[in-house]
Design an enzyme around this catalytic site. Structure first.
Site, short mmCIF file in Angstrom:
data_model
loop_
_atom_site.label_atom_id
_atom_site.label_comp_id
_atom_site.label_asym_id
_atom_site.label_seq_id
_atom_site.Cartn_x
_atom_site.Cartn_y
_atom_site.Cartn_z
N LYS A 52 0.85 -1.21 0.00
CA LYS A 52 0.00 0.00 0.00
C LYS A 52 0.88 1.25 0.00
CE LYS A 52 -3.77 -2.50 2.21
NZ LYS A 52 -4.51 -2.86 3.44
N GLN A 96 -4.33 -1.75 9.70
CA GLN A 96 -4.26 -3.08 9.08
C GLN A 96 -4.79 -4.14 10.04
OE1 GLN A 96 -3.45 -3.51 5.87
NE2 GLN A 96 -3.79 -5.71 5.97
N ASP A 119 -10.80 2.66 4.27
CA ASP A 119 -11.05 1.21 4.18
C ASP A 119 -12.55 0.92 4.11
OD1 ASP A 119 -9.00 -0.64 3.94
OD2 ASP A 119 -8.42 -0.50 6.05
N1 GUN Z 1 -6.83 -7.13 6.34
C1 GUN Z 1 -7.24 -7.87 5.30
N2 GUN Z 1 -7.77 -7.09 4.35
C2 GUN Z 1 -7.70 -5.83 4.80
C3 GUN Z 1 -8.09 -4.56 4.24
O1 GUN Z 1 -8.63 -4.44 3.15
N3 GUN Z 1 -7.81 -3.47 5.03
C4 GUN Z 1 -7.24 -3.59 6.25
N4 GUN Z 1 -7.04 -2.48 6.94
N5 GUN Z 1 -6.88 -4.75 6.78
C5 GUN Z 1 -7.11 -5.85 6.05
#
Ligand code: GUN
Length: 292
Positions: A52, A96, A119
């Site tokens: 990211k 995350q 998100d």
């Molecule tokens: N863990 C698995 N997928 C995601 C996501 O799309 N965003 C975040 N923040 N954590 C995750």
């Protein structure tokens, strides 16, 4: 069978985002700025967050990565989120997941201000999505919708079976696929770990969205010939033929299922890349809505 190519589609969308950022800056806007919080050092989370941050650089965004120890208290983590909420330089915040056992993900997500919730996990974002109001869509379901749109797949009237009921993928996917729009307009069945006779459902599916988190769970005997297969799984399995000793596979038994499908996403280079696109589009939107 046609491959739904995450490299191709994400490349196209990233070009669009780059151009939009350039135009936004030419109008006096600031670079979108994403803040990512990583708690502990789960290797998969490290890789996702790293990707990211790398994409932020590639697309002309600013990024801040906050690494916090696995034993941080829930209150201290929420205090970090609140600091980012109040930091005018930050447009988007992501924490995350998964978080360590002693921290409630709901409490942390609830602490993110909805106007920076890129998100799309906050109850306000999810509620707006449910009601069809403009909002930040959760990144993976958003990315899947972008992929279906790119390939001009008309899902109207299709039977869509979603396997998995997480707040992040399965549940929002059922909402988006059944909404009045295209992609959408599907008749949706949600299946999960307590579903009886899963195969009866999947065999009548025109489109299967597999988000279970179990390697090669969807086998060829569960799939109707000509079905569209969207594989959300990213599972690491042992493979002694690889230098690393392992490789990534999806929730679908790709080698057997691909030949009988009409369209299928590979793993890797499928949905995972689209998730990043969803996140980046949300971050750009957040920056624009904040009007910086
Ligand atoms: N863990 C698995 N997928 C995601 C996501 O799309 N965003 C975040 N923040 N954590 C995750």
């Amino acid at each position: 069978m046609q491959l739904l190519d995450g490299v191709l589609v994400s490349g196209h969308i990233k070009e669009q985002i780059k151009q939009e950022v350039t135009e936004w800056q030419a109008e006096g806007g600031k670079k979108p700025h994403l803040a990512a919080i990583l708690v502990g050092n789960n290797p998969a989370s490290e890789a996702y967050v790293g990707s990211k941050v790398k994409h932020c650089e590639e697309l002309g965004f600013d990024s801040t990565l906050l690494r916090l120890p696995a034993d941080i208290s829930e209150a201290a983590l929420i205090a970090e989120v609140e600091q980012l909420n109040n930091d005018d330089a930050i447009d988007g915040i992501l924490v995350q997941l998964p978080l360590p056992e002693h921290i409630s993900p709901d409490s942390v997500i609830n602490a993110i201000t909805p106007d920076k919730d890129v998100d799309g996990f906050h109850p306000i974002s999810q509620g707006r999505m449910l009601l069809g109001q403009p909002t930040f869509l959760p990144a993976t379901p958003y990315g899947i919708m972008l992929m279906l749109e790119y390939y001009k797949i008309d899902t109207t009237g299709m039977h869509c079976v979603v396997i998995g009921r997480s707040n992040i993928v399965g549940t929002p996917m059922t909402i988006l696929m059944s909404r009045n729009g295209n992609p959408g307009n599907a008749t949706v069945t949600m299946c999960h770990s307590r579903t009886k006779n899963l195969k009866e459902h999947t065999l009548s599916a025109d489109i299967i969205i597999a988000a279970i988190g179990r390697p090669k769970y969807v086998t060829v005997d569960m799939v109707k010939p000509g079905a569209i297969i969207i594989d959300v799984g990213i599972n690491r399995i042992d493979d002694p033929t690889k230098k690393s000793g392992s490789r990534l596979v999806g929730d679908v038994d790709f080698d057997d299922v691909a030949p009988i499908s009409s369209y299928i996403t590979p793993v890797p280079k499928g949905v995972g890349l689209m998730t990043i696109c969803g996140l980046m589009k949300n971050t750009l939107l957040a920056a624009k809505l904040r009007g910086r």
